[in-house]
Design a protein around this motif. Structure first.
Motif, short mmCIF file in Angstrom:
data_model
loop_
_atom_site.label_atom_id
_atom_site.label_comp_id
_atom_site.label_asym_id
_atom_site.label_seq_id
_atom_site.Cartn_x
_atom_site.Cartn_y
_atom_site.Cartn_z
N MET A 18 121.91 51.57 23.40
CA MET A 18 121.20 50.29 23.41
C MET A 18 120.23 50.21 24.57
SD MET A 18 121.08 47.10 25.09
CE MET A 18 122.62 46.97 25.97
N GLY A 19 119.07 49.64 24.29
CA GLY A 19 118.10 49.34 25.32
C GLY A 19 117.23 48.20 24.84
N PHE A 20 116.20 47.88 25.59
CA PHE A 20 115.25 46.85 25.19
C PHE A 20 113.89 47.50 24.99
CE2 PHE A 20 117.80 43.65 27.97
CZ PHE A 20 118.80 43.60 27.00
N SER A 21 113.11 46.92 24.13
CA SER A 21 111.75 47.38 23.90
C SER A 21 110.78 46.30 24.35
CB SER A 21 111.54 47.71 22.42
OG SER A 21 110.21 48.13 22.17
N ASP A 22 109.88 46.66 25.24
CA ASP A 22 108.94 45.68 25.81
C ASP A 22 107.52 46.20 25.61
OD1 ASP A 22 107.75 43.63 27.16
OD2 ASP A 22 108.47 44.21 29.15
N ASN A 23 106.85 45.70 24.57
CA ASN A 23 105.49 46.13 24.24
C ASN A 23 105.39 47.65 24.11
OD1 ASN A 23 104.38 43.49 24.22
ND2 ASN A 23 104.28 43.50 26.46
N GLY A 24 106.35 48.21 23.40
CA GLY A 24 106.33 49.64 23.14
C GLY A 24 106.98 50.49 24.22
N LYS A 25 107.35 49.89 25.33
CA LYS A 25 108.01 50.62 26.42
C LYS A 25 109.52 50.37 26.35
CE LYS A 25 108.22 51.03 31.47
NZ LYS A 25 107.71 50.51 32.76
N THR A 26 110.30 51.45 26.43
CA THR A 26 111.76 51.33 26.37
C THR A 26 112.31 50.98 27.75
OG1 THR A 26 111.86 52.98 24.61
CG2 THR A 26 113.92 52.49 25.75
N VAL A 27 113.06 49.88 27.81
CA VAL A 27 113.70 49.44 29.04
C VAL A 27 115.17 49.86 28.97
CG1 VAL A 27 114.31 47.47 30.49
CG2 VAL A 27 112.14 47.47 29.21
N LEU A 28 115.57 50.76 29.86
CA LEU A 28 116.95 51.24 29.85
C LEU A 28 117.87 50.19 30.47
CD1 LEU A 28 116.45 54.98 30.91
CD2 LEU A 28 116.48 53.98 28.62
#
Length: 267
Positions: free
Chosen positions: A240-250
């Protein structure tokens, strides 16, 4: 920002999939917990260092269980070095968090009383914990830690004997304030005692640190673990992670496991 899943591949991520928008409350929680997790990763890494020191000691003991000959004088010197390294590291861990606690709660009598009660309680319920707090002072002022070492080899087995003698320790110093060491303790088996002390450090003492200095860490772990479970329901192979405007947030998935403190007992 979206909830996402990905395939971890070392330092890179692959096959990122966006699942849904994070709610306003989830974004608020992430903003709150992000600095908490960052500080915990940095400071609680001391427990990983402690664990590495213990593994080095344990691995050395395991290596001595082969049937071939060894240089016993060199072995004793190495075991003394590893024991000193480990107990010095354990002392540093305690000193670090003690200083942090005093800096934060110096004038808070309620927290001071709570912390003392937790530490005293651990000493009372675990004699190995109280003994090694005292033994560290013995090492610092009196001598090396390995009292007696014997390696016995038979046609069918190899055994190790590592012991301390309570009477001899007391002849050297009477300063055993926490463990209340007495001659009746007799011969003290070192290997199992140190194993129990390490377990207490990694589980109960780390739990005291977390509950007093990182109170928000447990809700943070639960927050990220719940989101990770949601992602794994969609595909068990995904992290699981987050996606912020195409960038993966670990983000953490199983925070206490990632900190090496999966067994920590939070009070």
């Amino acid at each position: 920002m979206k909830l996402a899943g990905y395939i971890p591949n070392g330092a890179t991520v692959e096959n990122v999939q966006d699942f849904r928008d994070l709610s306003a409350e989830e974004l608020k929680q992430h903003a709150l917990f992000k600095p908490v997790v960052a500080e915990a990763r940095n400071r609680l890494a001391l427990f990983r260092v402690l664990d590495d020191n213990y593994r080095e000691w344990a691995d050395c003991l395991t290596s001595l269980l082969h049937p071939g000959p060894v240089d016993e004088a060199a072995v004793v010197l190495k075991l003394d070095r590893l024991l000193l390294n480990y107990l010095t590291c354990a002392h540093h861990v305690r000193a670090h968090f003690e200083a942090s606690f005093q800096q934060r709660f110096r004038t808070d009598s309620t927290e001071q009383k709570k912390y003392k009660m937790l530490l005293d309680g651990l000493c009372q319920t675990s004699w190995p914990f109280s003994f090694f707090l005292d033994f560290r002072n013995y090492l610092q002022h009196q001598g090396l830690g390995l009292g007696f070492f014997k390696r016995k080899v038979t046609p069918t087995a190899v055994s190790l004997e590592l012991t301390l003698n309570a009477a001899e320790l007391l002849n050297t110093t009477k300063d055993w304030p926490r463990s209340k060491l007495v001659p009746a303790k007799g011969i003290i088996e070192l290997t199992g005692l140190l194993r129990e002390f390490h377990t207490q450090m990694m589980q109960k003492y780390s739990g005291i640190v977390i509950s007093t200095l990182f109170a928000e860490l447990t809700p943070a772990a639960e927050f990220y673990k719940k989101l990770a479970a949601e992602v794994r329901q969609k595909d068990p192979a995904l992290a699981m992670g987050f996606s912020d405007n195409g960038k993966t947030v670990l983000t953490p998935n199983d925070l206490f496991a990632e900190l090496g403190l999966v067994g920590a007992i939070k009070k």
